[in-house]
Design a protein around this motif. Structure first.
Motif, short mmCIF file in Angstrom:
data_model
loop_
_atom_site.label_atom_id
_atom_site.label_comp_id
_atom_site.label_asym_id
_atom_site.label_seq_id
_atom_site.Cartn_x
_atom_site.Cartn_y
_atom_site.Cartn_z
N SER A 53 0.95 -1.72 -0.16
CA SER A 53 0.49 0.51 0.02
C SER A 53 0.99 1.42 0.09
O SER A 53 0.59 2.23 -0.30
CB SER A 53 -0.89 -0.07 1.28
OG SER A 53 -1.36 -1.05 0.99
N ASP A 173 -5.30 -0.80 -4.89
CA ASP A 173 -5.33 -1.24 -3.98
C ASP A 173 -6.04 -2.09 -3.26
O ASP A 173 -7.10 -1.75 -2.21
CB ASP A 173 -5.05 0.05 -2.37
CG ASP A 173 -4.20 -1.02 -1.61
OD1 ASP A 173 -3.32 -1.80 -1.45
OD2 ASP A 173 -3.41 0.32 -0.30
N GLU A 174 -5.36 -3.58 -3.40
CA GLU A 174 -6.93 -4.22 -2.75
C GLU A 174 -8.25 -4.25 -3.55
O GLU A 174 -9.13 -3.64 -2.06
CB GLU A 174 -6.72 -5.38 -1.51
CG GLU A 174 -4.85 -5.69 -1.02
CD GLU A 174 -4.59 -5.92 -0.15
OE1 GLU A 174 -5.91 -6.47 0.42
OE2 GLU A 174 -4.11 -5.77 0.40
MG MG Z 1 -2.47 -2.85 1.73
#
Ligand code: MG
Ligand code: ADP
Length: 252
Positions: A53, A173-174
């Motif tokens: 991240s 991000d995910e």
């Molecule tokens: Mg992360």
């Protein structure tokens, strides 16, 4: 992905050079050097806490770096004097939590940036927003509020909102980690369409099926270091590092 190779540019649009970052005493990014080319889809994967991240958030300077250089479309992101708003207009970002404004309709969420930041006339912004909602498959939800949508639909709105600023780069991000299993595919399908249209994408994900089919390259990040970079074939069939092999054996 052969389609990817054909449309990929030869110019790096994102360049990390010996990038380091600390949170206090914690060295979270260690000597990151990486070029990402126009039209390329790069998947970042690795264990939790490895810096994924943080790495992706340096690109639009949600996290400033402490040393090294980071260039994004010719902008020196490492230089504290740059215009961050201009940088961020070139980059759309989609988070695990959809981050839509709950008191605004889907349409209002999407036109916010274009109207207030880009000063595009409201009617034109709404036309563009409707096109984007068609593209992510939910035009009928234009006047709904986020709470009236499923998680998968909310995430597709978040993607449409990211695209509304006509970015050159999209960061994810995910994006499917907070979704129920049956909604993951509808979001990955939208991302795959975007990839095939030639968008430059940096994607943190544990969805190894997506990575295998859509990524041009994969980056294994652990302990703030790039352990290995390779094409999906190289990473899945013949990882060079034992750590990559072990990690993949745990997630596959
Ligand atoms: Mg992360
Ligand atoms: P990943 O996304 O791979 O799970 P992160 O980039 O979120 O990893 O985090 C890397 C490390 O930095 C972790 O140890 C995390 O706890 C720490 N960290 C992340 N954000 C902050 C912050 N704002 N302040 C202090 N430590 C942080």
């Amino acid at each position: 992905m052969d389609v990817g190779k054909a449309r990929m540019g030869t110019r790096p649009i994102i360049s990390f050079r010996q990038v380091n970052k600390w949170f206090g005493n914690l060295h979270v990014l260690r000597d990151i050097t990486l070029d990402i080319y126009e039209g390329e889809v790069v998947v970042i994967f690795g264990p939790s806490g490895g810096g994924k991240s943080t790495l992706i958030r340096t690109i639009n300077r949600l996290e400033p770096i402490d040393s090294g250089e980071l260039w994004v479309d010719g902008i020196p992101v490492h230089d504290p004097r740059i215009n961050v708003n201009r940088l961020r207009q070139e980059i759309g970002m989609v988070f695990q939590q959809f981050n839509l404004f709950p008191h605004l309709t889907v349409l209002e969420n999407i036109i916010l940036g274009p109207v207030h930041v880009k000063k595009i006339p409201r009617a034109e912004a709404e036309r563009l927003a409707m096109q984007l909602l068609e593209r992510v498959g939910i035009p009928e939800k234009a006047h709904a509020y986020p709470a009236q949508l499923s998680g998968g639909q909310q995430q597709r709105v978040a993607i449409a909102r990211g695209l509304a600023m006509r970015p050159k780069i999209m960061l994810f991000d995910e994006p499917t980690s907070a979704l129920d299993p049956e909604m993951i595919k509808e979001v990955l399908d939208v991302m795959e369409d975007l990839a095939r249209e030639g968008m430059t994408m940096v994607v943190v994900t544990h969805e190894m099926g997506f990575a295998r089919h859509v990524a041009d390259r994969m980056v294994f990040l652990e302990g703030g270091r790039i352990v290995e970079i390779g094409t999906p074939d190289e990473i899945f069939e013949n990882p060079r590092h034992e750590r990559t092999r072990v990690f993949l054996s745990q997630v596959l």
